[in-house]
Design an enzyme around this catalytic site. Structure first.
Site, mmCIF file in Angstrom:
data_model
loop_
_atom_site.group_PDB
_atom_site.id
_atom_site.type_symbol
_atom_site.label_atom_id
_atom_site.label_comp_id
_atom_site.label_asym_id
_atom_site.label_seq_id
_atom_site.Cartn_x
_atom_site.Cartn_y
_atom_site.Cartn_z
ATOM 1 N N GLY A 1 0.826 -1.208 0.000
ATOM 2 C CA GLY A 1 0.000 0.000 0.000
ATOM 3 C C GLY A 1 0.861 1.260 0.000
ATOM 4 O O GLY A 1 2.088 1.211 -0.174
ATOM 5 N N ASP B 1 1.339 -9.011 2.567
ATOM 6 C CA ASP B 1 0.244 -8.154 2.112
ATOM 7 C C ASP B 1 -0.793 -9.016 1.397
ATOM 8 O O ASP B 1 -0.461 -9.889 0.593
ATOM 9 C CB ASP B 1 0.775 -7.065 1.159
ATOM 10 C CG ASP B 1 -0.216 -5.923 0.992
ATOM 11 O OD1 ASP B 1 0.101 -4.799 1.436
ATOM 12 O OD2 ASP B 1 -1.306 -6.144 0.417
ATOM 13 N N ASP C 1 -4.455 9.589 13.840
ATOM 14 C CA ASP C 1 -5.046 10.594 14.744
ATOM 15 C C ASP C 1 -6.572 10.469 14.815
ATOM 16 O O ASP C 1 -7.199 10.994 15.731
ATOM 17 C CB ASP C 1 -4.649 12.017 14.327
ATOM 18 C CG ASP C 1 -5.033 12.394 12.898
ATOM 19 O OD1 ASP C 1 -5.594 11.558 12.163
ATOM 20 O OD2 ASP C 1 -4.742 13.557 12.508
ATOM 21 N N GLU C 2 -7.162 9.749 13.838
ATOM 22 C CA GLU C 2 -8.627 9.667 13.795
ATOM 23 C C GLU C 2 -9.208 8.949 15.011
ATOM 24 O O GLU C 2 -10.395 9.063 15.290
ATOM 25 C CB GLU C 2 -9.086 8.988 12.497
ATOM 26 C CG GLU C 2 -8.542 9.699 11.287
ATOM 27 C CD GLU C 2 -9.317 9.458 10.007
ATOM 28 O OE1 GLU C 2 -10.492 9.075 10.068
ATOM 29 O OE2 GLU C 2 -8.724 9.663 8.940
HETATM 30 P P1 NAD Z 1 -3.395 1.607 2.058
HETATM 31 O O1 NAD Z 1 -4.857 1.361 2.003
HETATM 32 O O2 NAD Z 1 -2.741 2.362 0.959
HETATM 33 O O3 NAD Z 1 -2.628 0.224 2.180
HETATM 34 C C1 NAD Z 1 -3.078 -0.806 3.021
HETATM 35 C C2 NAD Z 1 -2.345 -2.079 2.629
HETATM 36 O O4 NAD Z 1 -2.747 -3.098 3.540
HETATM 37 C C3 NAD Z 1 -2.682 -2.578 1.222
HETATM 38 O O5 NAD Z 1 -1.501 -2.939 0.555
HETATM 39 C C4 NAD Z 1 -3.578 -3.782 1.457
HETATM 40 O O6 NAD Z 1 -3.474 -4.762 0.447
HETATM 41 C C5 NAD Z 1 -3.058 -4.277 2.791
HETATM 42 N N1 NAD Z 1 -4.037 -5.052 3.557
HETATM 43 C C6 NAD Z 1 -5.325 -4.705 3.834
HETATM 44 N N2 NAD Z 1 -5.917 -5.681 4.561
HETATM 45 C C7 NAD Z 1 -4.975 -6.650 4.753
HETATM 46 C C8 NAD Z 1 -4.969 -7.893 5.420
HETATM 47 N N3 NAD Z 1 -6.060 -8.353 6.034
HETATM 48 N N4 NAD Z 1 -3.835 -8.622 5.448
HETATM 49 C C9 NAD Z 1 -2.715 -8.161 4.810
HETATM 50 N N5 NAD Z 1 -2.662 -7.001 4.139
HETATM 51 C C10 NAD Z 1 -3.784 -6.247 4.113
HETATM 52 O O7 NAD Z 1 -3.148 2.307 3.470
HETATM 53 P P2 NAD Z 1 -2.081 3.410 3.885
HETATM 54 O O8 NAD Z 1 -2.637 4.740 3.618
HETATM 55 O O9 NAD Z 1 -0.748 3.034 3.358
HETATM 56 O O10 NAD Z 1 -2.096 3.219 5.469
HETATM 57 C C11 NAD Z 1 -1.219 2.287 6.096
HETATM 58 C C12 NAD Z 1 -1.455 2.319 7.592
HETATM 59 O O11 NAD Z 1 -1.240 3.635 8.083
HETATM 60 C C13 NAD Z 1 -2.876 1.939 7.987
HETATM 61 O O12 NAD Z 1 -2.811 1.154 9.152
HETATM 62 C C14 NAD Z 1 -3.552 3.269 8.271
HETATM 63 O O13 NAD Z 1 -4.558 3.140 9.228
HETATM 64 C C15 NAD Z 1 -2.383 4.079 8.802
HETATM 65 N N6 NAD Z 1 -2.478 5.534 8.607
HETATM 66 C C16 NAD Z 1 -2.733 6.051 7.366
HETATM 67 C C17 NAD Z 1 -2.775 7.436 7.210
HETATM 68 C C18 NAD Z 1 -3.007 8.044 5.841
HETATM 69 O O14 NAD Z 1 -3.167 9.277 5.757
HETATM 70 N N7 NAD Z 1 -3.002 7.295 4.752
HETATM 71 C C19 NAD Z 1 -2.588 8.284 8.297
HETATM 72 C C20 NAD Z 1 -2.339 7.717 9.551
HETATM 73 C C21 NAD Z 1 -2.275 6.339 9.681
#
Ligand code: NAD
Length: 321
Positions: free
Chosen positions: A10, A37, A126-127
């Site tokens: 991701g 993943d 932060d959510e």
């Molecule tokens: P994303 O949606 O781009 O990527 C998520 C990844 O997790 C994907 O590659 C997906 O295939 C994989 N995935 C989902 N379910 C899965 C499972 N059951 N088993 C294995 N892999 C699985 O998300 P992101 O934006 O890269 O966020 C990554 C992390 O950071 C998350 O935990 C999110 O809550 C946290 N986060 C994101 C943000 C943001 O602004 N994007 C901010 C703060 C925290």
């Protein structure tokens, strides 16, 4: 050193792994990395190097306890990004969020107890704190998540904490504000607006665009996660801010400017259900205790992000269909 990184196909996880493999993190330039993943709609194998001597890619689900028990032995640390991550999807279909985010985190923590893993970083958001009218959240603030996404992340944070408190697992939790940068799925605000404008289409802005969010470049977030991995304390939470709080309307205006479009390209659409008005993190703990400071200015990071989407239509155009 061998690290398991979940969800690294991701947006944020792939940046973290690419940075680690590129030797950007001191002391980890020879670390072996296993990515686990599931490759959901949000994960792409091509976000990671096709062939790298220190990277092993495993397609699998963090809920699959059996696979985890086979995979984890031999790893020193886990950095856990895998999650369902899009608020709008959680409003339409919340069950997948509880499964992946809560059960998935618990399965992973449990598997760590039966392996050599001695360090665990849980990547959160932060959510989980809800919405704040004024002032900023410290790590001591109560969790009051409002969307099913945020609630599932809050649940995962508490489960992670419990594995530290009950089992003594060396777990730290990061809570970052909104990230932006290249390789972010176009369902998220900045890439959605940028790609619409690059296609000459109007951008859909929720409500009056008054919602305030902090913004952090993904490279800075990944540096913060690495700091927490190497220097963070067990059982502790670290807020990670970017120092850039803006309304969605302000973001839209900056993107209009970068894409050479006018105000008429904004279309106001009915607000998201339960839309949190304002998020604001106090991140003085990670700054003071671990020496964190974001390096990418918002102006520079946003311009670089828009340029990347302009140059890489092959990455995101297939997602528009
Ligand atoms: P994303 O949606 O781009 O990527 C998520 C990844 O997790 C994907 O590659 C997906 O295939 C994989 N995935 C989902 N379910 C899965 C499972 N059951 N088993 C294995 N892999 C699985 O998300 P992101 O934006 O890269 O966020 C990554 C992390 O950071 C998350 O935990 C999110 O809550 C946290 N986060 C994101 C943000 C943001 O602004 N994007 C901010 C703060 C925290």
């Amino acid at each position: 050193m061998k690290i398991l990184v979940t969800g690294a196909a991701g947006f944020i996880g792939s940046r973290y792994v690419r940075s680690m493999l590129a030797g950007e993190y001191a002391g980890y330039s020879d670390a072996d990395v296993t990515v686990l993943d599931k490759l959901t709609y949000a994960g792409r194998r091509d976000n990671l190097p096709a062939d790298h001597p220190r990277l092993a890619f495993v397609q699998g689900d963090v809920c699959d306890a059996e696979q985890l028990r086979e995979l984890l032995p031999g790893h020193d640390a886990v950095v856990h990004f895998a999650a369902e991550s899009h608020v709008d999807r959680s409003i339409d279909a919340g069950a997948a969020f509880v499964t992946a985010n809560v059960l998935g985190t618990q399965s992973l923590l449990e598997a760590c107890l039966h392996s050599d893993v001695s360090r665990f970083v849980h990547v959160s958001t932060d959510e989980v704190y809800g919405s704040i009218a004024s002032g900023s959240w410290t790590e001591e603030c109560p969790l009051a998540p409002n969307s099913p996404y945020a609630a599932s992340k809050a649940g995962s944070d508490l489960v992670a904490r419990s594995y530290w408190r009950t089992h003594g697992l060396d777990v730290s939790i990061t809570r970052s504000c909104n990230n932006y940068g290249q390789h972010q799925h176009i369902e998220k605000l900045i890439p959605r607006f940028a790609t619409h404008l690059l296609c000459g289409e109007p951008v859909p802005l929720y409500g009056q665009g008054a919602n305030v969010r902090g913004w952090l470049h993904v490279a800075d977030h990944c540096r913060a996660i690495q700091l927490v991995l190497t220097k963070g304390k067990a059982g502790e939470v670290y807020n990670v801010g970017g120092g850039n709080e803006m309304t969605n309307r302000q973001i839209a205006e900056l993107l209009l400017e970068l894409c050479g479009a006018g105000e008429e390209m904004i279309r106001y659409v009915p607000d998201r259900k339960g839309h949190d008005l304002r998020y604001s993190l106090d991140d003085s703990k990670i700054r003071q205790e671990l020496g964190y400071a974001p390096e990418v200015s918002f102006a520079e990071g946003l311009a670089e992000t828009v340029a990347w989407y302009r140059d890489e239509p092959g990455w995101w155009k297939p997602l528009t269909t």
